[in-house]
Design a protein around this motif. Structure first.
Motif, PDB file in Angstrom:
ATOM      1  N   THR A   1       0.838  -1.192  -0.119  1.00  0.00           N
ATOM      2  CA  THR A   1      -0.111   0.153  -0.015  1.00  0.00           C
ATOM      3  C   THR A   1       0.845   1.308   0.137  1.00  0.00           C
ATOM      4  OG1 THR A   1      -1.652  -1.372   1.205  1.00  0.00           O
ATOM      5  CG2 THR A   1      -1.781   1.142   1.385  1.00  0.00           C
ATOM      6  N   VAL A   2       2.236   1.271   0.861  1.00  0.00           N
ATOM      7  CA  VAL A   2       2.965   2.504   0.824  1.00  0.00           C
ATOM      8  C   VAL A   2       3.401   2.508  -0.757  1.00  0.00           C
ATOM      9  CG1 VAL A   2       5.034   3.114   1.644  1.00  0.00           C
ATOM     10  CG2 VAL A   2       3.538   2.213   3.289  1.00  0.00           C
ATOM     11  N   ALA A   3       3.888   1.536  -1.237  1.00  0.00           N
ATOM     12  CA  ALA A   3       4.242   1.586  -2.676  1.00  0.00           C
ATOM     13  C   ALA A   3       3.397   2.159  -3.621  1.00  0.00           C
ATOM     14  CB  ALA A   3       4.904   0.220  -3.200  1.00  0.00           C
ATOM     15  N   HIS A   4       2.282   1.690  -3.480  1.00  0.00           N
ATOM     16  CA  HIS A   4       0.965   2.128  -4.195  1.00  0.00           C
ATOM     17  C   HIS A   4       0.632   3.780  -4.043  1.00  0.00           C
ATOM     18  CE1 HIS A   4      -3.223   3.195  -5.584  1.00  0.00           C
ATOM     19  NE2 HIS A   4      -3.522   3.399  -4.168  1.00  0.00           N
ATOM     20  N   GLU A   5       0.719   4.252  -2.730  1.00  0.00           N
ATOM     21  CA  GLU A   5       0.457   5.590  -2.487  1.00  0.00           C
ATOM     22  C   GLU A   5       1.682   6.530  -3.053  1.00  0.00           C
ATOM     23  OE1 GLU A   5       0.085   5.395   1.659  1.00  0.00           O
ATOM     24  OE2 GLU A   5      -2.140   4.675   1.689  1.00  0.00           O
ATOM     25  N   HIS A   6       2.839   6.068  -3.141  1.00  0.00           N
ATOM     26  CA  HIS A   6       3.954   6.802  -3.602  1.00  0.00           C
ATOM     27  C   HIS A   6       3.969   6.684  -5.144  1.00  0.00           C
ATOM     28  CE1 HIS A   6       5.714   8.471   0.163  1.00  0.00           C
ATOM     29  NE2 HIS A   6       5.210   7.419   0.634  1.00  0.00           N
ATOM     30  N   ASN A   7       3.087   5.830  -5.632  1.00  0.00           N
ATOM     31  CA  ASN A   7       3.108   5.841  -7.327  1.00  0.00           C
ATOM     32  C   ASN A   7       4.434   5.333  -7.553  1.00  0.00           C
ATOM     33  OD1 ASN A   7       0.525   6.862  -7.601  1.00  0.00           O
ATOM     34  ND2 ASN A   7       1.644   8.970  -7.278  1.00  0.00           N
ATOM     35  N   VAL A   8       5.050   4.222  -6.965  1.00  0.00           N
ATOM     36  CA  VAL A   8       6.207   3.518  -7.472  1.00  0.00           C
ATOM     37  C   VAL A   8       6.064   2.718  -8.680  1.00  0.00           C
ATOM     38  CG1 VAL A   8       8.040   1.812  -6.916  1.00  0.00           C
ATOM     39  CG2 VAL A   8       7.019   3.304  -5.134  1.00  0.00           C
ATOM     40  N   PRO A   9       6.502   2.928  -9.700  1.00  0.00           N
ATOM     41  CA  PRO A   9       6.268   2.214 -11.137  1.00  0.00           C
ATOM     42  C   PRO A   9       6.131   0.688 -10.721  1.00  0.00           C
ATOM     43  CG  PRO A   9       7.680   3.764 -11.540  1.00  0.00           C
ATOM     44  CD  PRO A   9       7.683   3.635 -10.004  1.00  0.00           C
ATOM     45  N   THR A  10       7.074   0.109 -10.352  1.00  0.00           N
ATOM     46  CA  THR A  10       7.272  -1.696 -10.079  1.00  0.00           C
ATOM     47  C   THR A  10       7.762  -1.922  -8.853  1.00  0.00           C
ATOM     48  OG1 THR A  10       9.640  -1.466 -11.188  1.00  0.00           O
ATOM     49  CG2 THR A  10       7.501  -1.945 -12.403  1.00  0.00           C
ATOM     50  N   VAL A  11       7.368  -3.048  -8.285  1.00  0.00           N
ATOM     51  CA  VAL A  11       7.402  -3.371  -6.983  1.00  0.00           C
ATOM     52  C   VAL A  11       7.901  -5.083  -7.276  1.00  0.00           C
ATOM     53  CG1 VAL A  11       6.750  -4.303  -4.744  1.00  0.00           C
ATOM     54  CG2 VAL A  11       6.429  -2.063  -5.470  1.00  0.00           C
ATOM     55  N   ILE A  12       8.949  -5.543  -6.567  1.00  0.00           N
ATOM     56  CA  ILE A  12       9.315  -7.087  -6.349  1.00  0.00           C
ATOM     57  C   ILE A  12       9.158  -7.260  -5.050  1.00  0.00           C
ATOM     58  CG2 ILE A  12      10.941  -8.851  -6.655  1.00  0.00           C
ATOM     59  CD1 ILE A  12      12.199  -7.636  -9.062  1.00  0.00           C
ATOM     60  N   VAL A  13       8.296  -8.203  -4.710  1.00  0.00           N
ATOM     61  CA  VAL A  13       7.861  -8.335  -3.450  1.00  0.00           C
ATOM     62  C   VAL A  13       8.187  -9.972  -2.964  1.00  0.00           C
ATOM     63  CG1 VAL A  13       5.427  -8.769  -3.741  1.00  0.00           C
ATOM     64  CG2 VAL A  13       6.138  -8.230  -1.350  1.00  0.00           C
ATOM     65  N   GLU A  14       8.967 -10.133  -1.883  1.00  0.00           N
ATOM     66  CA  GLU A  14       9.015 -11.653  -1.556  1.00  0.00           C
ATOM     67  C   GLU A  14       7.705 -12.349  -1.264  1.00  0.00           C
ATOM     68  OE1 GLU A  14      11.123 -13.990  -1.068  1.00  0.00           O
ATOM     69  OE2 GLU A  14      12.569 -12.861  -1.959  1.00  0.00           O
ATOM     70  N   LYS A  15       7.988 -13.725  -1.537  1.00  0.00           N
ATOM     71  CA  LYS A  15       6.836 -14.551  -1.319  1.00  0.00           C
ATOM     72  C   LYS A  15       6.775 -14.799   0.223  1.00  0.00           C
ATOM     73  CE  LYS A  15       9.883 -18.129  -0.631  1.00  0.00           C
ATOM     74  NZ  LYS A  15       9.749 -18.558   0.860  1.00  0.00           N
ATOM     75  N   PRO A  16       5.714 -15.454   0.678  1.00  0.00           N
ATOM     76  CA  PRO A  16       4.363 -15.691   0.104  1.00  0.00           C
ATOM     77  C   PRO A  16       3.667 -14.247  -0.160  1.00  0.00           C
ATOM     78  CG  PRO A  16       4.231 -16.191   2.440  1.00  0.00           C
ATOM     79  CD  PRO A  16       5.654 -15.860   2.170  1.00  0.00           C
ATOM     80  N   ILE A  17       2.926 -14.082  -1.037  1.00  0.00           N
ATOM     81  CA  ILE A  17       2.270 -12.638  -1.311  1.00  0.00           C
ATOM     82  C   ILE A  17       1.128 -12.383  -0.325  1.00  0.00           C
ATOM     83  CG2 ILE A  17       0.479 -13.757  -2.814  1.00  0.00           C
ATOM     84  CD1 ILE A  17       2.078 -10.316  -3.014  1.00  0.00           C
ATOM     85  N   ALA A  18       0.847 -13.438   0.333  1.00  0.00           N
ATOM     86  CA  ALA A  18      -0.163 -13.217   1.546  1.00  0.00           C
ATOM     87  C   ALA A  18      -0.155 -14.476   2.688  1.00  0.00           C
ATOM     88  CB  ALA A  18      -1.559 -13.299   0.996  1.00  0.00           C
ATOM     89  N   ILE A  19      -0.875 -14.400   3.611  1.00  0.00           N
ATOM     90  CA  ILE A  19      -1.033 -15.368   4.711  1.00  0.00           C
ATOM     91  C   ILE A  19      -2.444 -16.274   4.732  1.00  0.00           C
ATOM     92  CG2 ILE A  19      -0.723 -15.972   7.331  1.00  0.00           C
ATOM     93  CD1 ILE A  19       1.297 -13.600   7.186  1.00  0.00           C
ATOM     94  N   THR A  20      -3.153 -15.315   4.743  1.00  0.00           N
ATOM     95  CA  THR A  20      -4.692 -15.944   4.871  1.00  0.00           C
ATOM     96  C   THR A  20      -5.825 -15.139   4.027  1.00  0.00           C
ATOM     97  OG1 THR A  20      -6.367 -16.633   6.675  1.00  0.00           O
ATOM     98  CG2 THR A  20      -5.189 -14.283   7.019  1.00  0.00           C
ATOM     99  N   GLY A  21      -7.042 -15.596   4.087  1.00  0.00           N
ATOM    100  CA  GLY A  21      -7.958 -14.805   3.432  1.00  0.00           C
ATOM    101  C   GLY A  21      -8.068 -13.470   3.381  1.00  0.00           C
ATOM    102  N   SER A  22      -7.719 -12.650   4.421  1.00  0.00           N
ATOM    103  CA  SER A  22      -8.069 -11.440   4.357  1.00  0.00           C
ATOM    104  C   SER A  22      -7.207 -10.572   3.723  1.00  0.00           C
ATOM    105  CB  SER A  22      -8.284 -10.862   5.915  1.00  0.00           C
ATOM    106  OG  SER A  22      -7.189 -11.415   6.745  1.00  0.00           O
TER     107      SER A  22
END
Length: 337
Positions: A81-102
């Protein structure tokens, strides 16, 4: 020249940074970590002078084209969300992308509204030997694919996402149709990558493919290695097979040839990381060159893992499309306790 920045300066981030000796289109310009000793060590190792303990300050001042987010899984949504709010063009994020449903659903919603290109760091997908074997399969050298088997000896959150990504890659990213899973053990819920100790699932896909996924101590061993060294994939066709593991490979092709060899996982991994990162710059330069580990693909893959949890909880097969409960991981833990 693109500019790259890092959020998180631990050991895994070192792997991201080492790949830059094979990257010519971007320069590492800034790093950020709350731990000043890690910040110093990382900066000194890679010659990066611009060092921050505040991510907002770094993104505002440096305006990177690519941000590597290499932190613990429970921070994914917040930092994306921080990257989105700062309009960063691209992000590589480590896995896993999530933990649970929420967080899975919240990240999906973020992806729908954000202009940021999010990529999940499944670097195995770009290992040179895997790319060669993937080319063999796609060119029909083992005939028509009939079955895929993937396994790892760490848990589903620790390494299951890696082998799930390979399963989808070799199946041309066909959507899942059904999942029937089992799981046991609760020690894994106490870790930074919380899930059951052991999991396995039989998965069918819309293209008719079937697959078996196994994670934990119940997974096949490939030799006298630490637990994290047992990731593997085997793909069986009508006229042959391919088999990849971290330190070796084998293939039997339809013309009757059989080959087997060894390789260095460490050497291939830095090249795989470079390949994944270079594919991000390809996407930045050309919108038509979609990254295979982009967010929508990675979320489809992760929904398969959540469906395994659901199958264990409900004690029945899960049919897609599947909308996971927000607390499916907690439900899984309760079911196994």
């Amino acid at each position: 020249m693109f500019k790259s920045a890092f959020l998180g300066c631990g050991g895994r981030a070192m792997g991201h940074a080492q790949a830059y000796k094979y990257i010519s289109r971007s320069k590492m310009v800034a790093i950020c970590d709350l731990n000043e000793q890690r910040l110093k060590n990382f900066g000194d190792t890679f010659g990066i002078e611009n060092r921050y303990t505040d991510i907002h300050e770094m993104l505002e001042k440096e305006k990177p084209d690519l941000l590597h987010i290499v932190t613990q899984p429970d921070l994914r949504l917040q930092l994306l969300t921080v990257a989105h709010e700062h309009n960063v063009p691209t992000v590589i994020v480590e896995k896993p992308i999530a933990i649970t449903g929420s967080d899975y659903k919240a990240i999906m919603e973020l992806g729908k509204k954000s202009k940021t290109k999010f990529v999940v760091n499944h670097q195995l997908r770009f290992h040179p030997k895997l790319l060669e074997l993937l080319s063999d399969v796609k060119s029909g050298k083992i005939g028509q694919i009939k079955f895929i088997e993937v396994s790892a000896r760490l848990n589903m959150s620790g390494q299951g996402t890696h082998i799930t990504d390979l399963m989808f890659a070799f199946n041309d990213y066909s959507e899942p149709e059904t999942v029937f899973g089992s799981a046991s053990g609760t020690e894994g819920f106490k870790t930074t990558h919380p899930t059951a100790d052991m999991s396995e699932a039989y998965i069918t896909f819309k293209n008719g493919m079937h697959a078996l996924l196994v994670c934990g101590k119940n997974a096949p061993s490939v030799g006298d290695y630490p637990d994290h060294y047992h990731k593997r994939i085997a793909v069986y066709g009508t006229h042959g097979f391919i088999h990849w593991w971290m330190e070796g490979w084998e293939k039997n092709l339809k013309e009757g040839s059989y080959e087997k060899g060894s390789k260095s996982y460490a050497e291939e991994d830095v090249l795989g990381q470079a390949g994944l990162t270079n594919a991000v710059f390809d996407w930045l330069e050309d919108e038509s060159k979609l990254h295979p580990n982009r967010l929508d693909i990675s979320l489809m893959e992760f929904s398969t893992i959540l469906a395994i949890f659901q199958s264990v909880v409900s004690r029945k097969m899960v049919q897609f499309p599947y909308d996971p409960p927000d607390d499916i991981l907690a439900q899984l833990q309760n079911a196994l306790s």
